[in-house]
Design a protein around this motif. Sequence first.
Motif, PDB file in Angstrom:
ATOM      1  N   THR A 198      47.239  47.201  49.015  1.00  0.00           N
ATOM      2  CA  THR A 198      46.145  46.448  49.623  1.00  0.00           C
ATOM      3  C   THR A 198      45.934  45.158  48.844  1.00  0.00           C
ATOM      4  O   THR A 198      46.357  45.039  47.694  1.00  0.00           O
ATOM      5  CB  THR A 198      44.829  47.244  49.620  1.00  0.00           C
ATOM      6  N   SER A 254      40.768  40.919  53.758  1.00  0.00           N
ATOM      7  CA  SER A 254      41.624  41.871  53.054  1.00  0.00           C
ATOM      8  C   SER A 254      42.856  42.126  53.900  1.00  0.00           C
ATOM      9  O   SER A 254      42.891  41.801  55.090  1.00  0.00           O
ATOM     10  CB  SER A 254      40.883  43.177  52.772  1.00  0.00           C
ATOM     11  N   TRP A 258      46.231  45.073  54.450  1.00  0.00           N
ATOM     12  CA  TRP A 258      46.904  46.329  54.145  1.00  0.00           C
ATOM     13  C   TRP A 258      48.387  46.118  54.397  1.00  0.00           C
ATOM     14  O   TRP A 258      48.782  45.509  55.396  1.00  0.00           O
ATOM     15  CB  TRP A 258      46.388  47.462  55.023  1.00  0.00           C
TER      16      TRP A 258
END
Length: 149
Positions: free
Chosen positions: A69, A76, A78
């Motif tokens: 991550t 953000s 992933w």
Amino acid sequence: MSLRAVLGSFAPITATLVIALALGACSSSTSLINSRTQGYEISDSAQAQVRPGQSQKLVSLVLGSPQSTNTFGDQSAWYYVQTKISQTAFGLKMIDSRTVLAVYFDKNKKVVDKAVYSLKDGKTVTIETRRTPSFGEDRTFIDSILQSF
């Protein structure tokens, strides 16, 4: 002709056949290379299910927990990494392909975008091998003892 003479004439032919069979079994290239996948199995159907506006919970249900991550500010990401490798019987590993699925989220933890990267998109980073010497590190144990006197 005696039995011993007949058996003696077949001995070189038999030995040649045994050696040829043994060498033929060793030269089979399909048994020497093993292909496998490391990391995630990223299927096209799972990628198609991830769309903008979905929550992180739904993405984790579809793809599972991410391998890595990244958080930068309010956004953000992933990362799901799939690496297909071939390994020889002698332990030599060769990377056939690498696919990275990146899912980007906003501050509300909703999918903003997704991207698929391959080996072509990567960059090689050279690792610096030099070290900065520190005081006392280059001395041996005996040097340290003699220095204390």
